[in-house]
Enzyme design. Structure first.
Site, PDB file in Angstrom:
ATOM      1  N   HIS A 213       0.851  -1.196   0.000  1.00  0.00           N
ATOM      2  CA  HIS A 213       0.000   0.000   0.000  1.00  0.00           C
ATOM      3  C   HIS A 213       0.881   1.240   0.000  1.00  0.00           C
ATOM      4  CE1 HIS A 213      -2.072   3.236   2.464  1.00  0.00           C
ATOM      5  NE2 HIS A 213      -2.769   3.196   1.343  1.00  0.00           N
ATOM      6  N   SER A 214       0.595   2.174  -0.885  1.00  0.00           N
ATOM      7  CA  SER A 214       1.251   3.476  -0.909  1.00  0.00           C
ATOM      8  C   SER A 214       2.773   3.302  -0.963  1.00  0.00           C
ATOM      9  CB  SER A 214       0.796   4.305   0.290  1.00  0.00           C
ATOM     10  OG  SER A 214       1.146   5.662   0.153  1.00  0.00           O
ATOM     11  N   MET A 215       3.523   3.795   0.038  1.00  0.00           N
ATOM     12  CA  MET A 215       4.976   3.633   0.020  1.00  0.00           C
ATOM     13  C   MET A 215       5.355   2.154  -0.066  1.00  0.00           C
ATOM     14  SD  MET A 215       7.870   4.865   2.777  1.00  0.00           S
ATOM     15  CE  MET A 215       7.658   3.439   3.871  1.00  0.00           C
TER      16      MET A 215
ATOM     17  N   HIS B 164      -7.446   7.245   0.396  1.00  0.00           N
ATOM     18  CA  HIS B 164      -6.138   6.638   0.199  1.00  0.00           C
ATOM     19  C   HIS B 164      -5.995   5.308   0.945  1.00  0.00           C
ATOM     20  CE1 HIS B 164      -1.941   6.552  -0.871  1.00  0.00           C
ATOM     21  NE2 HIS B 164      -1.534   6.594   0.380  1.00  0.00           N
TER      22      HIS B 164
END
Length: 280
Positions: free
Chosen positions: A97-99, A260
Site C-alpha cells: 500500500h502506498s509507500m 487513500h
C-alpha cells in the site's frame, strides 16, 4: 494475527503473521508512517494465504535505523528481501500500500525471481521528482539532516488523543486510524509516545525522474494488479498511473471511489479483488 520477529543482518524486523501456514506465501508492505496492522481488515479475504505483514524499519515494532543513517528508498528494497530471506521464502506474492507499494514495485523489478504476483493499493512505483528541482531537494535534505537534534519524546495523554492527531494529519476513517495508532504507541510515564522514528519525516535526498521510474517498472515480470482510489492523491494522478501501467507486460487496474486507505475502509470491496488476483 500473531506477533513475529525476524532477525536480519540489518536489524530486527517485527511483523504480524496470520492465515494458513500451508498456503501461498504473501508478504505485505505498508505505507509511510503506517504499520503491519493496516492489513488486518483484509485478513478475512486472505485467510487462505500464509500472510506476513511487515513493520518496515522505523515503523511499528521494528528497529530504527542506526544513528547517523537515513531512510533511503533503495534500502527499503533490501529490507523486503531480507524479510523474505529470514522467512525462508524463495518466492512470494507481494501486497503493498502506498509507500509499501512503491517498494514492492521496485523489488519486483530488481529481483523478479522472488516475486510471483504483485498486488498494489494506491501505488505503482515511487513518487517521481522534477529533475529541475534536484539541486533544491538535495540542499533541503542535507540542511534538514544536519540541523536535526534529538528531542525528548512527546508524551501523549491517551490513545484517543493520539488517534485525533493522526486524523488531523491524514484523512481516513477513525477506526482505520486507531488500528494503525495502537500499534505505533509505546507506554511512557504519564501516557504514551510514538514508536515511529522521527527521522522518517525528513525529506529524501534524491528522487528518480518519471522517465527513470517507468524504465524500472518495465523490468517487472510478475502479473500486476493496481487498486486505486477516486479521487486520486495529487502525487499519483490518473495520467501517471496509466502511463506506468502501459510499461508493464501483464497489468490490470480497478478504480474504486474512496480514500487513500481504501483497503482499510472498504476491505469488503478491496479484499475480493486481491484474493481473486492472488489465487490465480
Amino acid at each position: 494475527m500473531q506477533a513475529l520477529r525476524l532477525d536480519t543482518a540489518r536489524g530486527a524486523l517485527a511483523a504480524l503473521r496470520g492465515g494458513d501456514p500451508a498456503g501461498p506465501k504473501l508478504l505485505c508492505l505498508h505505507g509511510w508512517l503506517d504499520n503491519a496492522a493496516s492489513f488486518q481488515p483484509l485478513m478475512p479475504w486472505l485467510a487462505g494465504f500464509d500472510v506476513v505483514a511487515l513493520d518496515l524499519p522505523g515503523h511499528g515494532h521494528s528497529d530504527h535505523r542506526p544513528p547517523g543513517c537515513d531512510y533511503a528508498f533503495a534500502d527499503w528494497l533490501h529490507d523486503a528481501l531480507d524479510a523474505l530471506d529470514a522467512l525462508g521464502w524463495a518466492q512470494a506474492d507481494l501486497l503493498g500500500h502506498s509507500m509499501g507499494g512503491a517498494i514492492a514495485s521496485f523489488v519486483a523489478a530488481a529481483a523478479p525471481a522472488r516475486v510471483r504476483r504483485l498486488a498494489l493499493v494506491e501505488a505503482l512505483g515511487p513518487i517521481a521528482g522534477d529533475p529541475a528541482k534536484a539541486g533544491e531537494r538535495l540542499r533541503e535534505a542535507v540542511r534538514a539532516r544536519r540541523a536535526k537534534t534529538e528531542r525528548p519524546a512527546r508524551v501523549i495523554a491517551d490513545v484517543d488523543t493520539a488517534v485525533a492527531a493522526r486524523l488531523a494529519a491524514s484523512a481516513m476513517a477513525p477506526a482505520a486510524a486507531r488500528l494503525i495508532v495502537e500499534r505505533n504507541l509505546r507506554e511512557v510515564p504519564g501516557g504514551f509516545a510514538w514508536r515511529s522514528d522521527p527521522r522518517l519525516t525528513l525529506p529524501g535526498h534524491v528522487r528518480l525522474d518519471e522517465t527513470s521510474v517507468q524504465a524500472v517498472l518495465a523490468g517487472i515480470e510478475a502479473p500486476v494488479l493496481v487498486v486505486a482510489a477516486d479521487p486520486s492523491p495529487p502525487y499519483f494522478p490518473p495520467e501517471v498511473r496509466e502511463a506506468r501501467l502501459a510499461c508493464l507486460r501483464d497489468a490490470r487496474v480497478h478504480v474504486l471511489p474512496g480514500g487513500h486507505h481504501l483497503h482499510m475502509e472498504q476491505p469488503d470491496r478491496v479484499g475480493p479483488l486481491l484474493a481473486d488476483f492472488l489465487r490465480a
